[in-house]
Write a protein that holds these residues in place. Structure first.
Motif, PDB file in Angstrom:
ATOM      1  N   GLY A  12       0.822  -1.197   0.000  1.00 33.78           N
ATOM      2  CA  GLY A  12       0.000   0.000   0.000  1.00 33.78           C
ATOM      3  C   GLY A  12       0.859   1.251   0.000  1.00 33.78           C
ATOM      4  N   ASP A  13       0.703   2.079  -1.020  1.00 36.46           N
ATOM      5  CA  ASP A  13       1.567   3.250  -1.223  1.00 36.46           C
ATOM      6  C   ASP A  13       0.698   4.479  -1.430  1.00 36.46           C
ATOM      7  N   GLU A  14       0.833   5.465  -0.550  1.00 40.07           N
ATOM      8  CA  GLU A  14       0.029   6.690  -0.602  1.00 40.07           C
ATOM      9  C   GLU A  14       0.822   7.889  -1.122  1.00 40.07           C
ATOM     10  N   GLY A  15       2.018   7.644  -1.633  1.00 41.18           N
ATOM     11  CA  GLY A  15       2.759   8.714  -2.289  1.00 41.18           C
ATOM     12  C   GLY A  15       3.396   9.719  -1.350  1.00 41.18           C
ATOM     13  N   ALA A  16       3.546  10.948  -1.855  1.00 38.20           N
ATOM     14  CA  ALA A  16       4.308  11.976  -1.155  1.00 38.20           C
ATOM     15  C   ALA A  16       3.629  12.489   0.102  1.00 38.20           C
ATOM     16  N   ALA A  17       2.369  12.146   0.330  1.00 36.42           N
ATOM     17  CA  ALA A  17       1.706  12.516   1.586  1.00 36.42           C
ATOM     18  C   ALA A  17       2.388  11.872   2.779  1.00 36.42           C
ATOM     19  N   ASN A  18       3.166  10.812   2.529  1.00 37.94           N
ATOM     20  CA  ASN A  18       3.910  10.143   3.587  1.00 37.94           C
ATOM     21  C   ASN A  18       5.424  10.207   3.339  1.00 37.94           C
ATOM     22  N   HIS A  19       5.852  11.269   2.669  1.00 39.60           N
ATOM     23  CA  HIS A  19       7.264  11.386   2.322  1.00 39.60           C
ATOM     24  C   HIS A  19       7.695  12.843   2.432  1.00 39.60           C
ATOM     25  N   THR A  20       8.859  13.054   3.010  1.00 40.80           N
ATOM     26  CA  THR A  20       9.430  14.396   3.147  1.00 40.80           C
ATOM     27  C   THR A  20      10.906  14.314   2.819  1.00 40.80           C
TER      28      THR A  20
END
Length: 460
Positions: free
Chosen positions: A184-192
Motif C-alpha cells: 500500500g503506497d500513498e505517495g508523497a503525503a507520507n514522504h518528506t
C-alpha cells in the motif's frame, strides 16, 4: 518581496523546489468515500461548488507564482470513470451505463465520479536527482490501493506525469507498485525530504502506517494505508542511499484520531521538521536518526499536545500546510483559513512566528471546498525539486503565470457548475460538460490525448 528577488535568491543555488498543484475537476462533490478521513466522511452528501473549488486552488497557485516560486499545474482526471463501469459488466452507451449504476447504486457511481485526483500529494513519491544513483528525478506513481475511488487513478497519473516530465535524460517515471495490501503506497503525503540545497544530496524521510510482515503495532479504528514494504520498494526503485534514507512508523493512535496521512500531522522543508509531538512511534529514535543522517543544523519544531491537541490539528489541518523557503534563510508557513478559526491553533501560530528562528511568516488561504472534502494546502501539491536544466525540460505549458491563470480561470467559469450534489451525477449532460472541458484543457496545457475518451475509451 517581489518575484524577482525570491527567484534570484534561489538562482545561485544548485536547485529549487517547484510545487505542482492539482487542478480540481468538474465532478468535485462530497461523496464521503475516505474512511479514516474525518472531514471527508463528516461532510458527505453536502452540496459542493466545483467552480469555487477550482478557483480557490488556482488563486493559491497564482499567489505562489507571484511570490517567485516555481508553480506548476497538474490536470484533473476524467470522471465519471466510464471505462471502469464498462469493465464491470455494464453495457450500452456511456450515458446509459451511468444511469444504470446511478439509479441502482448511487454510492458506487459517486466513487467513480470522485475528483480526488486533485490531491496530488498522493499522485507519486518524488526523489530529486541529487539523491538518486543515476542522477535523474525519479517518480513512483502511488497505487492508493486502500480506497476504491483512489485506486483507479494510477494509470492516468502515470500517463500525465510521463507527458509533463517526458525527457528520459532527466526524468524516470515508474509505474505504481503492484496492487497488493503488502505494498500500500500513498505517495508523497507520507514522504518528506530534508536538504541544505534542493539540488544536492538530501535525506529522504519515509513514513509508514504499518509493517505488513513482522509488524506488531497497528491502529485499531482506522486503516493504516501505507506499508513499510512499499516505502522500501520505492527507495530501491529510486536508487537511494541507505545512509541518507530514514523510515519511521506513524503513531497508530493518531491514525485512529483521523490522521490518515503523515502530512496531516507533520511537514518539512530544507532543514526544518514541523510536527506534532504525537506524530511518530518512537519519536525520539526518529529524531535522533534524522539528526545523525542530516548532520549539523537540523531544526525540529515539535508542537506539544498541551498547546495543540491532535483533534485540533486534524480539525484545522495545521500541519497539512506548506513550508516555503524564503530569501532570508527562513520559512513561511501557508495554512488554511480553518487555522484562524481554531483558537488554540491560531494562538500557537502567533507565538511561533514571533519567537521561532526558522518560521517567521504566515500565509492564510481560503480552501474551504477542498478542506470540506478532507484535503488542505499540502494535499493539493506535489513537490518536485529541480535544477534549472531539469526545469527547462518540463512541459513549459504547465508553469503558472498571469496569462495561464487568466486562461484557466476563464476555462473554469465557462465549464464548471457552481452546484453539484450526488444526485446530479446521473445527469447525462454532465459527462458531455466534463469531456468538453477536458478536451479544451489538454490544448491549453499542451498535453495531447491523455484521457480515455480521447483514446477510444481505453484506460490502458
Amino acid at each position: 518581496m517581489t518575484a524577482s528577488t525570491v527567484f534570484e535568491a534561489f538562482a545561485g543555488s544548485k536547485g529549487f523546489e517547484a510545487n505542482f498543484d492539482g487542478l480540481v475537476g468538474p465532478t468535485h462533490h462530497y461523496g464521503g468515500h475516505s474512511f479514516g478521513n474525518v472531514a471527508s466522511t463528516g461532510n458527505a452528501k453536502l452540496v459542493a461548488n466545483p467552480r469555487e473549488a477550482a478557483l480557490q486552488g488556482l488563486a493559491k497557485m497564482k499567489a505562489l507564482a507571484e511570490m517567485g516560486y516555481k508553480q506548476g499545474v497538474l490536470p484533473p482526471q476524467e470522471r465519471p470513470a466510464t471505462w471502469l463501469i464498462r469493465d464491470l459488466g455494464y453495457t450500452g452507451s456511456d450515458q446509459e451505463m451511468i444511469a444504470a449504476v446511478g439509479n441502482t447504486n448511487p454510492g458506487y457511481l459517486s466513487a467513480m465520479c470522485s475528483a480526488s485526483s486533485m490531491w496530488v500529494a498522493n499522485a507519486a513519491t518524488v526523489s530529486p536527482s541529487g539523491d538518486t544513483n543515476d542522477g535523474r528525478v525519479h517518480f513512483t506513481v502511488a497505487n492508493l490501493q486502500n480506497k476504491f475511488h483512489r485506486a483507479i487513478e494510477h494509470r492516468q497519473t502515470e500517463r500525465t506525469l510521463k507527458v509533463i516530465f517526458a525527457d528520459p535524460q532527466y526524468f524516470n517515471v515508474h509505474a505504481a507498485l503492484p496492487m497488493l495490501a503488502a505494498l500500500g503506497d500513498e505517495g508523497a503525503a507520507n514522504h518528506t525530504r530534508f536538504c541544505r540545497d534542493y539540488g544536492v544530496q538530501g535525506v529522504e524521510f519515509f513514513v509508514y502506517g504499518k509493517q505488513h510482515w513482522g509488524g506488531t503495532v497497528e491502529p485499531q479504528r482506522f486503516p493504516a494505508r501505507h506499508t513499510l514494504e512499499a516505502s522500501q520498494a520505492v527507495a530501491r526503485l529510486h536508487g537511494l542511499r541507505d545512509e541518507y534514507t530514514v523510515f519511521a512508523q506513524q503513531n497508530p493512535a493518531v491514525i485512529d484520531a483521523g490522521v490518515f496521512h503523515n502530512d496531516v500531522i507533520a511537514v518539512g522543508n530544507q532543514n526544518v521538521l514541523f510536527c506534532h509531538e504525537q506524530a511518530f512511534l518512537n519519536s525520539q529514535q526518529v529524531y535522533a536518526e534524522l539528526n545523525r543522517k542530516f548532520g549539523a543544523g537540523f531544526n525540529l519544531i515539535e508542537v506539544p499536545t498541551s498547546a495543540v491537541s491532535v483533534a485540533d490539528a486534524v480539525k484545522s489541518y495545521l500541519f497539512n500546510s506548506q513550508l516555503l523557503a524564503k530569501a532570508n534563510g527562513k520559512q513561511r508557513l501557508l495554512v488554511p483559513e480553518e487555522c484562524c478559526n481554531t483558537p488554540d491553533v491560531w494562538a500557537y501560530l502567533q507565538h511561533l512566528v514571533q519567537d521561532n528562528q526558522a518560521i517567521d511568516e504566515l500565509l492564510v488561504f481560503d480552501l474551504k471546498q477542498s478542506m470540506q472534502n478532507g484535503g488542505g494546502p499540502a494535499c493539493l501539491r506535489l513537490r518536485v525539486a529541480l535544477t534549472e536544466a531539469e526545469a527547462a525540460a518540463v512541459n513549459p505549458a504547465i508553469w503558472m503565470n498571469g496569462a495561464l491563470y487568466a486562461r484557466l480561470s476563464d476555462w473554469v467559469k465557462r465549464h464548471y457548475r457552481d452546484r453539484l450534489a450526488e444526485g446530479d451525477l446521473v445527469d447525462p449532460q454532465l459527462l458531455i460538460e466534463v469531456r468538453t472541458a477536458l478536451d479544451e484543457l489538454t490544448q491549453i496545457l499542451n498535453l495531447g490525448a491523455i484521457y480515455p475518451f480521447q483514446r477510444h475509451g481505453s484506460d490502458e
